[in-house]
Write a protein that holds these residues in place. Structure first.
Motif, short mmCIF file in Angstrom:
data_model
loop_
_atom_site.label_atom_id
_atom_site.label_comp_id
_atom_site.label_asym_id
_atom_site.label_seq_id
_atom_site.Cartn_x
_atom_site.Cartn_y
_atom_site.Cartn_z
N GLN A 59 0.84 -1.18 0.00
CA GLN A 59 0.00 0.00 0.00
C GLN A 59 0.89 1.24 0.00
N VAL A 60 0.56 2.19 -0.85
CA VAL A 60 1.31 3.42 -0.95
C VAL A 60 0.74 4.45 0.03
N HIS A 61 1.63 5.12 0.73
CA HIS A 61 1.22 6.16 1.68
C HIS A 61 1.83 7.49 1.28
N LEU A 62 1.08 8.55 1.52
CA LEU A 62 1.55 9.90 1.28
C LEU A 62 1.78 10.57 2.63
N VAL A 63 2.94 11.16 2.81
CA VAL A 63 3.28 11.77 4.08
C VAL A 63 3.66 13.23 3.88
N GLU A 64 2.89 14.13 4.49
CA GLU A 64 3.15 15.56 4.38
C GLU A 64 4.04 16.03 5.52
N SER A 65 4.73 17.13 5.27
CA SER A 65 5.53 17.77 6.30
C SER A 65 5.70 19.24 5.92
N GLY A 66 6.16 20.03 6.86
CA GLY A 66 6.44 21.43 6.59
C GLY A 66 5.44 22.42 7.14
N GLY A 67 4.36 21.93 7.72
CA GLY A 67 3.38 22.84 8.29
C GLY A 67 3.92 23.52 9.53
N GLY A 68 3.24 24.57 9.95
CA GLY A 68 3.67 25.29 11.13
C GLY A 68 2.97 26.62 11.27
N LEU A 69 3.50 27.46 12.13
CA LEU A 69 2.95 28.78 12.39
C LEU A 69 3.76 29.84 11.66
N VAL A 70 3.08 30.72 10.95
CA VAL A 70 3.75 31.78 10.21
C VAL A 70 2.90 33.05 10.27
N GLN A 71 3.55 34.20 10.22
CA GLN A 71 2.83 35.46 10.25
C GLN A 71 2.27 35.81 8.88
N PRO A 72 1.20 36.61 8.84
CA PRO A 72 0.65 37.04 7.55
C PRO A 72 1.74 37.68 6.70
N GLY A 73 1.76 37.34 5.41
CA GLY A 73 2.77 37.85 4.51
C GLY A 73 4.00 36.97 4.43
N GLY A 74 4.10 36.00 5.31
CA GLY A 74 5.24 35.11 5.33
C GLY A 74 5.12 33.98 4.33
N SER A 75 6.11 33.09 4.35
CA SER A 75 6.16 31.97 3.42
C SER A 75 6.33 30.65 4.15
N LEU A 76 5.91 29.59 3.50
CA LEU A 76 6.03 28.25 4.04
C LEU A 76 6.08 27.27 2.88
N ARG A 77 6.84 26.21 3.02
CA ARG A 77 6.92 25.20 1.98
C ARG A 77 6.48 23.85 2.54
#
Length: 118
Positions: free
Chosen positions: A1-19
């Protein structure tokens, strides 16, 4: 079975960036489209972005166009979402998905929380 795993979430201020990153545990059908959905508390799940198997077709939800970029690397079994100029309204759990199209999704990641707040 194939699984998809996300990462990179978090807290950021408005106008900021996240990947955000998504890694498949094994090769999936290369013809599958991949993409991102998100769901905020009290709201229905909504489409964010999708990319075709060969990256020739890319689509974004209207409210993220010009701010988000979706990138796929089949050789590495990875999918990324670069999010710039983030808004409070972008706060949600983001899910990596794969399927024949975004109306027929067969694989879902576990989700990663993105919170945009000052």
């Amino acid at each position: 079975q194939v699984h998809l795993v996300e990462s990179g979430g978090g807290l950021v201020q408005p106008g900021g960036s996240l990947r955000l990153s998504c890694v498949a545990s094994a090769r999936i059908f290369s013809s599958y489209a991949m993409g991102w959905f998100r769901q905020a508390p009290g709201k229905e799940r909504e489409f964010v972005a999708t990319i075709s198997w060969n990256s020739d077709e890319v689509k974004y939800a209207d409210d993220v166009k010009g701010r988000f970029t979706i990138i796929r690397n089949n050789a590495e079994n990875t999918l990324r979402l670069q999010m710039n100029r983030l808004k409070v309204e972008d706060t949600a759990v983001y899910y990596c998905v794969a399927g024949w199209d975004m109306d027929t999704i067969t694989l879902w990641g576990q989700g990663t929380q993105v919170t945009v707040s000052s």
